[in-house]
Write a protein that holds these residues in place. Structure first.
Motif, PDB file in Angstrom:
ATOM      1  N   UNK A   1       1.274  -1.278   0.520  1.00  0.00           N
ATOM      2  CA  UNK A   1       1.341  -2.127   1.707  1.00  0.00           C
ATOM      3  C   UNK A   1       1.886  -3.503   1.335  1.00  0.00           C
ATOM      4  N   UNK A   2       2.578  -4.174   2.268  1.00  0.00           N
ATOM      5  CA  UNK A   2       3.122  -5.501   1.977  1.00  0.00           C
ATOM      6  C   UNK A   2       2.020  -6.541   1.869  1.00  0.00           C
ATOM      7  N   UNK A   3       2.328  -7.630   1.174  1.00  0.00           N
ATOM      8  CA  UNK A   3       1.370  -8.716   1.011  1.00  0.00           C
ATOM      9  C   UNK A   3       1.933  -9.979   1.651  1.00  0.00           C
ATOM     10  N   UNK A   4       1.107 -11.049   1.719  1.00  0.00           N
ATOM     11  CA  UNK A   4       1.565 -12.305   2.290  1.00  0.00           C
ATOM     12  C   UNK A   4       1.361 -12.363   3.792  1.00  0.00           C
TER      13      UNK A   4
ATOM     14  N   UNK B   1       6.858   6.318  10.608  1.00  0.00           N
ATOM     15  CA  UNK B   1       6.192   7.245   9.696  1.00  0.00           C
ATOM     16  C   UNK B   1       5.961   6.584   8.334  1.00  0.00           C
ATOM     17  N   UNK B   2       6.841   5.674   7.957  1.00  0.00           N
ATOM     18  CA  UNK B   2       6.610   4.950   6.704  1.00  0.00           C
ATOM     19  C   UNK B   2       5.305   4.177   6.779  1.00  0.00           C
ATOM     20  N   UNK B   3       5.069   3.528   7.906  1.00  0.00           N
ATOM     21  CA  UNK B   3       3.821   2.789   8.071  1.00  0.00           C
ATOM     22  C   UNK B   3       2.617   3.733   8.112  1.00  0.00           C
ATOM     23  N   UNK B   4       2.819   4.936   8.661  1.00  0.00           N
ATOM     24  CA  UNK B   4       1.727   5.923   8.642  1.00  0.00           C
ATOM     25  C   UNK B   4       1.289   6.177   7.202  1.00  0.00           C
TER      26      UNK B   4
ATOM     27  N   UNK C   1      -2.610  -4.829   8.306  1.00  0.00           N
ATOM     28  CA  UNK C   1      -3.020  -3.472   7.952  1.00  0.00           C
ATOM     29  C   UNK C   1      -4.116  -2.966   8.891  1.00  0.00           C
ATOM     30  N   UNK C   2      -5.092  -3.834   9.187  1.00  0.00           N
ATOM     31  CA  UNK C   2      -6.172  -3.445  10.094  1.00  0.00           C
ATOM     32  C   UNK C   2      -5.625  -3.130  11.483  1.00  0.00           C
ATOM     33  N   UNK C   3      -4.633  -3.912  11.935  1.00  0.00           N
ATOM     34  CA  UNK C   3      -4.039  -3.671  13.246  1.00  0.00           C
ATOM     35  C   UNK C   3      -3.279  -2.346  13.263  1.00  0.00           C
ATOM     36  N   UNK C   4      -2.534  -2.059  12.205  1.00  0.00           N
ATOM     37  CA  UNK C   4      -1.807  -0.785  12.131  1.00  0.00           C
ATOM     38  C   UNK C   4      -2.785   0.381  12.155  1.00  0.00           C
ATOM     39  N   UNK C   5      -3.837   0.246  11.375  1.00  0.00           N
ATOM     40  CA  UNK C   5      -4.827   1.320  11.318  1.00  0.00           C
ATOM     41  C   UNK C   5      -5.446   1.545  12.697  1.00  0.00           C
ATOM     42  N   UNK C   6      -5.769   0.461  13.385  1.00  0.00           N
ATOM     43  CA  UNK C   6      -6.350   0.581  14.720  1.00  0.00           C
ATOM     44  C   UNK C   6      -5.371   1.271  15.667  1.00  0.00           C
ATOM     45  N   UNK C   7      -4.109   0.919  15.586  1.00  0.00           N
ATOM     46  CA  UNK C   7      -3.117   1.527  16.475  1.00  0.00           C
ATOM     47  C   UNK C   7      -2.956   3.017  16.196  1.00  0.00           C
ATOM     48  N   UNK C   8      -3.000   3.398  14.924  1.00  0.00           N
ATOM     49  CA  UNK C   8      -2.931   4.832  14.610  1.00  0.00           C
ATOM     50  C   UNK C   8      -4.167   5.566  15.129  1.00  0.00           C
ATOM     51  N   UNK C   9      -5.343   4.968  14.986  1.00  0.00           N
ATOM     52  CA  UNK C   9      -6.565   5.621  15.463  1.00  0.00           C
ATOM     53  C   UNK C   9      -6.603   5.677  16.983  1.00  0.00           C
ATOM     54  N   UNK C  10      -6.124   4.634  17.657  1.00  0.00           N
ATOM     55  CA  UNK C  10      -6.051   4.662  19.117  1.00  0.00           C
ATOM     56  C   UNK C  10      -5.120   5.782  19.584  1.00  0.00           C
ATOM     57  N   UNK C  11      -3.987   5.905  18.916  1.00  0.00           N
ATOM     58  CA  UNK C  11      -3.043   6.966  19.271  1.00  0.00           C
ATOM     59  C   UNK C  11      -3.642   8.337  18.979  1.00  0.00           C
ATOM     60  N   UNK C  12      -4.378   8.442  17.875  1.00  0.00           N
ATOM     61  CA  UNK C  12      -5.007   9.719  17.530  1.00  0.00           C
ATOM     62  C   UNK C  12      -6.076  10.112  18.541  1.00  0.00           C
TER      63      UNK C  12
END
Length: 221
Positions: A7-10, A58-61, A21-32
């Protein structure tokens, strides 16, 4: 669960790497929750479809998860955590009530949380079943956690003289089976009953376990 890509830093757009990262994870779980809990279901969803629904790549997945099963595992735990939080809050609010009222308040809180979104029921009682040995282990472990919660509260009630002193593990396990079965069948439309009627039946069953016929506080002394 760790992904395969780094995952990227900064900071970017005012957010830290951890926040993004937390926002991406939340968006994947919401979609799931939408895709697994409705149409097409877990088995009909692809990584590409989930990523598109989340508005991510998919890269972010693969920065967040290894497989779709990892997403299902995380979502199953999240749905159970929501229900457990509702139950714990109900326990705290009803602590001074008589046993029957306390049990009713707790189960109304649980049922209200689980049935507030039909997708949660499908994740908990349908999509998780038979996926893999790993997911079966998680499902049974989470069910055991509910059994432990009932046992702890039943034993505390017995210590206060509100319930029969006994080993509650077996009846608590049987009761959880009733909870799962009734709520699943009700949500599927197989029962001609209101949610309040279903909860009232579960409350009667649990009170029957806690206070079997012939038991009274004076008999336990």
């Amino acid at each position: 669960m760790a992904g395969r890509l780094r995952a990227p830093t900064g900071r970017y757009a005012g957010k830290s790497a951890e926040e993004r990262q937390a926002e991406r994870r939340r968006r994947f779980l919401d979609a799931a929750l939408q895709l697994f809990g409705d149409t097409p279901g877990y088995r009909g969803t692809t990584v590409a479809a989930l990523s598109e629904a989340a508005g991510l790549s998919t890269r972010q997945f693969y920065e967040e998860f290894r497989t779709l099963e990892d997403v299902l595992a995380a979502l199953h735990l999240q749905v159970n955590d929501w229900a457990e939080d509702a139950v714990v809050a109900a326990f705290a609010a009803a602590r001074e009530l008589p046993l029957a009222e306390r049990v009713a308040a707790i189960f109304h809180a649980y049922a209200g949380n689980v049935t507030a979104d039909p997708r949660r029921i499908r994740i908990t009682f349908v999509e998780i079943v038979g996926v893999s040995p790993r997911m079966e282990e998680q499902r049974l472990a989470r069910r055991a956690r509910w059994v432990e919660l009932i046992c702890a509260e039943a034993t505390a009630a017995a210590d206060r003289g509100e319930a029969a002193p006994r080993d509650y593990r077996l009846p608590a396990t049987a009761f959880i089976g009733s909870v799962n079965g009734l709520l699943h069948d009700w949500s599927a439309g197989w029962l001609d009953a209101t949610l309040d009627e279903v909860v009232d039946e579960l409350v009667r069953q649990l009170l029957g376990i806690l206070r079997p016929v012939g038991w009274g506080p004076e008999r336990s002394r």
